[in-house]
Design an enzyme around this catalytic site. Structure first.
Site, PDB file in Angstrom:
ATOM      1  N   CYS A  83       0.924  -1.124   0.050  1.00 48.66           N
ATOM      2  CA  CYS A  83       0.053   0.025  -0.109  1.00 48.66           C
ATOM      3  C   CYS A  83       0.888   1.240  -0.020  1.00 48.66           C
ATOM      4  O   CYS A  83       1.538   1.570  -0.959  1.00 48.66           O
ATOM      5  CB  CYS A  83      -0.994   0.040   1.190  1.00 48.66           C
ATOM      6  N   HIS A 174      -3.433  -5.225   0.256  1.00 46.33           N
ATOM      7  CA  HIS A 174      -3.047  -5.843   1.545  1.00 46.33           C
ATOM      8  C   HIS A 174      -3.125  -7.386   1.518  1.00 46.33           C
ATOM      9  O   HIS A 174      -4.214  -7.977   1.777  1.00 46.33           O
ATOM     10  CB  HIS A 174      -3.952  -5.271   2.865  1.00 46.33           C
ATOM     11  N   GLU A 176      -1.908  -9.048   4.009  1.00 49.08           N
ATOM     12  CA  GLU A 176      -1.750  -9.670   5.226  1.00 49.08           C
ATOM     13  C   GLU A 176      -3.062 -10.045   5.653  1.00 49.08           C
ATOM     14  O   GLU A 176      -3.531 -10.655   6.688  1.00 49.08           O
ATOM     15  CB  GLU A 176      -1.037  -8.730   6.214  1.00 49.08           C
ATOM     16  N   SER A 227      -4.662 -10.936  37.228  1.00 51.58           N
ATOM     17  CA  SER A 227      -6.315 -10.735  36.995  1.00 51.58           C
ATOM     18  C   SER A 227      -6.898 -11.972  36.940  1.00 51.58           C
ATOM     19  O   SER A 227      -8.221 -11.963  37.085  1.00 51.58           O
ATOM     20  CB  SER A 227      -6.486 -10.012  35.810  1.00 51.58           C
ATOM     21  N   GLY A 228      -6.420 -13.103  36.701  1.00 51.09           N
ATOM     22  CA  GLY A 228      -7.096 -14.475  36.704  1.00 51.09           C
ATOM     23  C   GLY A 228      -7.202 -14.599  35.220  1.00 51.09           C
ATOM     24  O   GLY A 228      -7.810 -15.796  35.015  1.00 51.09           O
ATOM     25  N   GLY A 229      -7.004 -13.715  34.276  1.00 49.62           N
ATOM     26  CA  GLY A 229      -7.357 -14.165  32.838  1.00 49.62           C
ATOM     27  C   GLY A 229      -6.059 -14.707  32.214  1.00 49.62           C
ATOM     28  O   GLY A 229      -5.141 -15.222  32.874  1.00 49.62           O
ATOM     29  N   VAL A 230      -6.260 -15.275  31.033  1.00 43.34           N
ATOM     30  CA  VAL A 230      -5.476 -16.042  30.307  1.00 43.34           C
ATOM     31  C   VAL A 230      -3.971 -15.220  30.127  1.00 43.34           C
ATOM     32  O   VAL A 230      -2.857 -15.745  30.545  1.00 43.34           O
ATOM     33  CB  VAL A 230      -5.948 -16.446  28.654  1.00 43.34           C
ATOM     34  N   ASP A 231      -4.047 -13.780  29.867  1.00 44.09           N
ATOM     35  CA  ASP A 231      -2.698 -13.188  29.651  1.00 44.09           C
ATOM     36  C   ASP A 231      -1.794 -13.023  30.917  1.00 44.09           C
ATOM     37  O   ASP A 231      -0.781 -13.460  30.734  1.00 44.09           O
ATOM     38  CB  ASP A 231      -3.115 -11.607  29.164  1.00 44.09           C
ATOM     39  N   SER A 232      -2.213 -12.701  32.073  1.00 43.07           N
ATOM     40  CA  SER A 232      -1.588 -12.446  32.900  1.00 43.07           C
ATOM     41  C   SER A 232      -1.429 -13.989  33.609  1.00 43.07           C
ATOM     42  O   SER A 232      -0.307 -14.012  34.274  1.00 43.07           O
ATOM     43  CB  SER A 232      -2.548 -11.870  34.498  1.00 43.07           C
ATOM     44  N   SER A 233      -2.190 -14.874  33.601  1.00 38.25           N
ATOM     45  CA  SER A 233      -1.708 -16.273  34.216  1.00 38.25           C
ATOM     46  C   SER A 233      -0.296 -16.827  33.109  1.00 38.25           C
ATOM     47  O   SER A 233       0.338 -17.530  33.783  1.00 38.25           O
ATOM     48  CB  SER A 233      -2.917 -17.162  33.817  1.00 38.25           C
TER      49      SER A 233
END
Length: 528
Positions: A83, A174, A176, A227-233
């Site tokens: 682009c 694009h 991608e 946080s108990g979420g996926v990312d912080s775990s």
């Protein structure tokens, strides 16, 4: 290890481009246009991204483009312009780029007029192909030393060029995005031309990131924002694997969590991951500071500032704590317009408490081991770290919690209302075996009251909205279940009908339930 450098000129698709290259098991990294060329000249290929810049209205060709193309002249290192990247390449090679001429947005058909290595085994001369365009400026004439590979059927404008001798390629579309069906194959061809080895995996990322964490931390201590979420775990598991007891995990109950979340966090970290965690109840502090606040950006900033303040209090109880670990991932950074590639080029959509909401006076140095991973890559990483599928497949939950799902002023009564409604909705989605086939589902509480009738009596209660979406990586999303097969659609419609009845009958204060069918874009997944 092979490596591709993406020069980010501000495209909202740049992180998706990096992700698509990683899908091919080749490591990609994103750099701002002001990067020193000496820092990136050891890569195997360069890609110049799209972006909001305009060649005719700019101050000239960026220095980094001069550096890359002069290096290419000596080495023939492959270069791909997408682009705006095509337009700046063309301008360098003495082609005219014109504004507001031959604009194209959305699905476009190409006429392939010449064979090239970049389209080998995908298209050939005489074919037509579907691609996704998003541009206002256009390349007016053929760049010096290049041949046109494809024109747009719509207006016969240049859509793809190649200089095979110097291994420079340009695409006005694009490749991608998922709307260009053969885009991933075009990127694969470019990387084959560059001789890139498919040697990047999540396993290698674990090893590299552990070494990076150890080097960054030394013998200091880290306090982790759980946080108990996926990312912080996953971030905590990776950091704990790297530095062990130097990591001190703290979970703050901000009063804006999902139903029964504190008990689930104890089960996850203490019983399953065997990671010690300190739980701090500060719900009264958060709710008090959010009193009368209705603006979503102010909510996020207040939560971010309070979050850090409390962590500083906890850190002061320990000696040698210099670092704060967060589970920040790519979409957080993208939408906040902060950190790395997007800091100076993209528009801020909304701040995240992990990124744009952090106070400037923050005393910690940040450890963000997942900062350059997308959600599905985080889940792959978690599996490699031995985290259970049940944990990894939890739907994303925003850092500011239910504060951004309660539109308008936040009260304890509204929080309890929303917790109950959301718990009913999620449990029914699981009952209908739909939880694992969608990206995210949740309830939003509106600041609107509506008239209803219950037991022959007039009611005047809150309206809530159910939301469910499908996504590859959180960057774009489709409303669920319209992207699914007919059987799944009917199953989901029965589910939300049952959820509506259950919420109205069980949750005091709610008397109307609606469903949000908006995709991202134009909306974001969360309402605030």
């Amino acid at each position: 290890m092979s490596k591709v450098a993406i020069i980010d000129f501000g495209s909202q698709f740049t992180q998706l481009l990096a992700r698509r290259i990683r899908d091919l098991n080749i490591y990609s990294e994103i750099f701002l246009p002001n990067v020193a060329f000496d820092l990136i000249k050891g890569v195997d290929a360069f890609i110049l991204s799209g972006g909001p810049r305009s060649v005719p209205n700019s101050d000239g060709i960026p220095k980094i483009v001069h550096d890359i193309l002069q290096f290419n002249e000596k080495t023939s290192i492959p270069v791909l312009g997408i682009c705006y990247g095509l337009q700046i390449l063309s301008n360098y090679f003495e082609s005219d780029v014109v504004s507001n001429c031959n604009k194209e947005f959305g699905k476009t058909i190409l006429n392939i007029i010449k064979n090239s290595k970049i389209i080998e085994n995908i298209w050939e001369s005489g074919d037509q192909a579907y691609v996704w365009m998003s541009h206002a400026d256009s390349v007016y004439n053929i760049p010096r030393g290049f041949e046109v590979i494809a024109y747009s059927v719509l207006n016969n404008s240049i859509a793809m060029v190649a200089n095979e001798q110097r291994r420079i390629y340009g695409m006005q579309f694009h490749p991608e995005v998922y709307h260009t069906p053969d885009g991933i194959n075009l990127l694969a061809n470019f990387l084959d031309i560059a001789g890139c080895q498919k040697d990047w995996t999540v396993t290698s990322f674990i090893d590299d990131q552990q070494d990076a964490i150890k080097k960054q931390i030394g013998n200091k201590k880290v306090i982790a924002a759980l946080s108990g979420g996926v990312d912080s775990s996953v971030a905590a598991a990776l950091t704990y694997k790297a530095i062990g007891d130097q990591l001190h995990c703290v979970f703050i109950d901000n009063g804006l969590l999902r139903y029964n979340e504190v008990e689930k966090v104890k089960q996850l970290f203490i019983n399953e991951l065997k990671i010690p965690v300190t739980i701090v109840d500060k719900s009264a502090v958060f709710l008090n500071r959010l009193k009368s606040i209705t603006d979503p950006e102010r909510k996020r900033k207040i939560i971010g500032e309070t979050f850090i303040e409390i962590f500083e209090e906890e850190a002061n109880k320990l000696e040698g704590v210099e670092f704060l670990m967060q589970g920040t991932i790519y979409p957080d950074v993208v939408e906040s317009g902060g950190s790395g590639s997007i800091a100076k080029e993209s528009v801020v959509i909304k701040s995240h408490h992990n990124v744009g909401g952090l106070p400037k006076t923050m005393k910690f140095k940040l450890v963000e081991p997942l900062k350059y991973l997308f959600k599905d890559e985080v889940r792959i990483l978690g599996r490699n770290l031995g985290i259970s599928t049940e944990i990894l497949m939890r739907h994303p939950f925003p850092g500011p919690g239910l504060a951004v799902r309660i539109i308008g002023e936040i009260t304890e009564e509204k929080v309890k209302m929303l917790q109950a409604a959301d718990d009913i909705y999620i449990n029914l989605i699981k009952k209908y075996e739909l939880y694992d086939v969608m990206w995210q589902a949740f309830v939003v509480l509106l600041p609107v009251k509506t008239v209803g009738v219950m037991g022959d009596r007039r009611t005047y209660g809150h309206a809530c909205v159910l939301r469910a979406v499908n996504s590859h990586d959180g960057m774009t999303a489709e409303s669920f279940p319209f992207c699914m097969d007919e059987e799944t659609q009917w199953k989901f419609f029965k589910c939300i009908q049952e959820a509506s009845n259950a919420i109205i009958n069980s949750v005091n204060g709610i008397n109307r339930v609606a469903y949000d069918i908006t995709s991202k874009p134009p909306a974001t997944i969360e309402w605030e």
